[in-house]
Design a protein around this motif. Structure first.
Motif, PDB file in Angstrom:
ATOM      1  N   HIS A 177     -11.001 -26.150  -6.914  1.00 48.64           N
ATOM      2  CA  HIS A 177     -11.450 -24.765  -7.027  1.00 48.64           C
ATOM      3  C   HIS A 177     -10.878 -23.888  -5.922  1.00 48.64           C
ATOM      4  O   HIS A 177     -10.364 -22.793  -6.168  1.00 48.64           O
ATOM      5  N   ILE A 178     -10.940 -24.396  -4.692  1.00 49.98           N
ATOM      6  CA  ILE A 178     -10.481 -23.580  -3.571  1.00 49.98           C
ATOM      7  C   ILE A 178      -8.959 -23.569  -3.481  1.00 49.98           C
ATOM      8  O   ILE A 178      -8.361 -22.584  -3.049  1.00 49.98           O
ATOM      9  N   ASP A 262     -14.305 -26.710   2.949  1.00 48.09           N
ATOM     10  CA  ASP A 262     -15.669 -27.198   2.696  1.00 48.09           C
ATOM     11  C   ASP A 262     -16.150 -28.141   3.798  1.00 48.09           C
ATOM     12  O   ASP A 262     -16.720 -29.212   3.524  1.00 48.09           O
ATOM     13  N   ASP A 263     -15.885 -27.742   5.049  1.00 47.94           N
ATOM     14  CA  ASP A 263     -16.361 -28.487   6.222  1.00 47.94           C
ATOM     15  C   ASP A 263     -15.777 -29.892   6.343  1.00 47.94           C
ATOM     16  O   ASP A 263     -16.358 -30.769   6.999  1.00 47.94           O
ATOM     17  N   ALA A 264     -14.648 -30.129   5.716  1.00 46.88           N
ATOM     18  CA  ALA A 264     -13.991 -31.431   5.861  1.00 46.88           C
ATOM     19  C   ALA A 264     -13.439 -31.583   7.276  1.00 46.88           C
ATOM     20  O   ALA A 264     -13.134 -30.586   7.946  1.00 46.88           O
ATOM     21  N   GLU A 265     -13.305 -32.816   7.724  1.00 51.98           N
ATOM     22  CA  GLU A 265     -12.746 -33.098   9.044  1.00 51.98           C
ATOM     23  C   GLU A 265     -11.351 -33.691   8.901  1.00 51.98           C
ATOM     24  O   GLU A 265     -11.015 -34.290   7.882  1.00 51.98           O
ATOM     25  N   MET A 266     -10.554 -33.540   9.957  1.00 50.25           N
ATOM     26  CA  MET A 266      -9.209 -34.104   9.962  1.00 50.25           C
ATOM     27  C   MET A 266      -9.304 -35.626   9.898  1.00 50.25           C
ATOM     28  O   MET A 266     -10.060 -36.240  10.654  1.00 50.25           O
ATOM     29  N   PRO A 267      -8.577 -36.261   8.981  1.00 43.48           N
ATOM     30  CA  PRO A 267      -8.638 -37.724   8.898  1.00 43.48           C
ATOM     31  C   PRO A 267      -8.107 -38.378  10.167  1.00 43.48           C
ATOM     32  O   PRO A 267      -7.248 -37.822  10.854  1.00 43.48           O
ATOM     33  N   ARG A 268      -8.611 -39.544  10.473  1.00 46.01           N
ATOM     34  CA  ARG A 268      -8.156 -40.288  11.637  1.00 46.01           C
ATOM     35  C   ARG A 268      -6.937 -41.132  11.278  1.00 46.01           C
ATOM     36  O   ARG A 268      -6.790 -41.573  10.136  1.00 46.01           O
ATOM     37  N   PHE A 292     -14.147 -17.070   3.624  1.00 47.10           N
ATOM     38  CA  PHE A 292     -12.912 -17.336   2.875  1.00 47.10           C
ATOM     39  C   PHE A 292     -11.879 -16.222   3.055  1.00 47.10           C
ATOM     40  O   PHE A 292     -10.703 -16.488   3.337  1.00 47.10           O
ATOM     41  N   ARG A 293     -12.292 -14.984   2.906  1.00 45.53           N
ATOM     42  CA  ARG A 293     -11.344 -13.874   2.973  1.00 45.53           C
ATOM     43  C   ARG A 293     -10.629 -13.826   4.324  1.00 45.53           C
ATOM     44  O   ARG A 293      -9.398 -13.735   4.373  1.00 45.53           O
ATOM     45  N   LEU A 299      -4.262 -17.473   7.341  1.00 46.49           N
ATOM     46  CA  LEU A 299      -3.252 -18.426   6.876  1.00 46.49           C
ATOM     47  C   LEU A 299      -2.052 -17.702   6.278  1.00 46.49           C
ATOM     48  O   LEU A 299      -0.898 -18.045   6.561  1.00 46.49           O
ATOM     49  N   VAL A 300      -2.306 -16.692   5.467  1.00 42.08           N
ATOM     50  CA  VAL A 300      -1.220 -15.937   4.837  1.00 42.08           C
ATOM     51  C   VAL A 300      -0.363 -15.246   5.893  1.00 42.08           C
ATOM     52  O   VAL A 300       0.865 -15.202   5.785  1.00 42.08           O
TER      53      VAL A 300
END
Length: 313
Positions: A177-178, A262-268, A292-293, A299-300
């Motif tokens: 979705h995102i 969605d609050d994910a963390e960087m993988p180890r 989001f905006r 990023l853009v």
């Protein structure tokens, strides 16, 4: 005749050196010009080694395709009747041009064994050179440097392909979705033709693996959208598409930006395959639902600095 001559761009020196080492493990003897410098003596040594070669390998990339010396070397080998084999070692947007030339191997796909077998066959059945020998190519003007000076960088080719755009890598479950919303914002800034997201970009009936590989080659940046559950058991499978996408970009020197959603963390590092370890050293950005905006605008703007000539008017 003996040995294999490599035509390559100095910009690809690191990956070509790895390829040569891999070929050596298969018993293939390769000659590189890495210890030579510019000038007449340098060029004569190159031409002499081409004449003595049983085969020539053109290590293809956009850099190599723009290189005048590379193209002169390959043309000379062909006029001598020496077999030429092609292997992609970096981003290269002309792959389809080689469909009728025995095909294009891909070092990133581990096709070293196939190339080694082909080169071994060439060495076992050397081609007799024509008599008289063809006129050798003249020293490229930009390489007329004094002994002891390093060779200059490869010359640009005005007709060469350019690379640009953004590849969006994501898992449908958890981040689809995102990822779509991010792609829409990118398309609004850079144009739809500069954004690749598989759902909309792959035509029906095409091999999606091939399309994805070619799309990554054309891109300047890969966005790795990482949501909760991104680092699943599927990531340990060599054929997992998300893994293949990121592996390909890392190998080919394409900028990879992790995007945590969605609050994910960087993988180890210990949770990733070795081929993806480099991902953990890439500076990441975060996009949250509530901001989001602002997050996407940031990023853009960053991508706008990376792709300054790609901004949609």
């Amino acid at each position: 005749m003996s040995g294999v001559f490599f035509a390559y761009s100095r910009a690809d020196h690191e990956v070509v050196t790895r390829l040569v080492v891999d070929l050596a493990t298969h018993g293939v003897d390769v000659w590189l010009d890495q210890d030579l410098v510019g000038g007449e003596l340098w060029w004569e040594a190159i031409l002499r080694n081409i004449r003595n070669a049983s085969a020539v390998v053109f290590a293809l990339s956009n850099h190599a395709w723009r290189s005048e010396p590379c193209r002169l070397e390959v043309d000379y080998a062909q006029r001598l009747g020496i077999p030429v084999r092609y292997i992609r070692v970096g981003p290269f947007e002309g792959s389809r041009r080689f469909a009728g030339l025995g095909g294009l191997l891909d070092y990133a796909d581990g096709e070293v064994a196939s190339l080694a077998r082909e080169l071994t066959r060439c060495t076992a059945s050397p081609v007799r050179p024509p008599d008289p020998l063809p006129e050798p190519p003249k020293l490229p003007s930009a390489y007329s440097v004094r002994p002891g000076e390093p060779a200059p960088p490869d010359l640009p080719d005005p007709a060469a392909w350019s690379r640009g755009g953004v590849f969006v890598s994501y898992r449908r479950e958890g981040a689809g979705h995102i990822a779509g919303r991010i792609a829409d914002r990118l398309a609004g800034r850079f144009g739809e033709g500069q954004v690749f997201i598989d759902v909309e970009s792959i035509e029906l009936g095409l091999d999606f693996r091939q399309v994805i590989a070619e799309a990554i080659d054309r891109c300047e940046v890969l966005l790795a959208i990482i949501g909760p559950g991104w680092s699943t058991a599927r990531l340990s499978e060599p054929g997992d598409l998300v893994r293949v996408e990121i592996e390909t970009a890392l190998r080919r020197g394409i900028r990879v930006i992790p995007v945590l959603v969605d609050d994910a963390e960087m993988p180890r590092t210990k949770d990733l395959p070795a081929s993806l370890a480099g991902l953990t050293h890439r500076h990441a950005t975060t996009i949250r639902h509530v901001t989001f905006r602002q997050d996407v605008t940031r990023l853009v703007d960053v991508l706008g600095r990376i792709l300054p000539n790609r901004v949609q008017d």
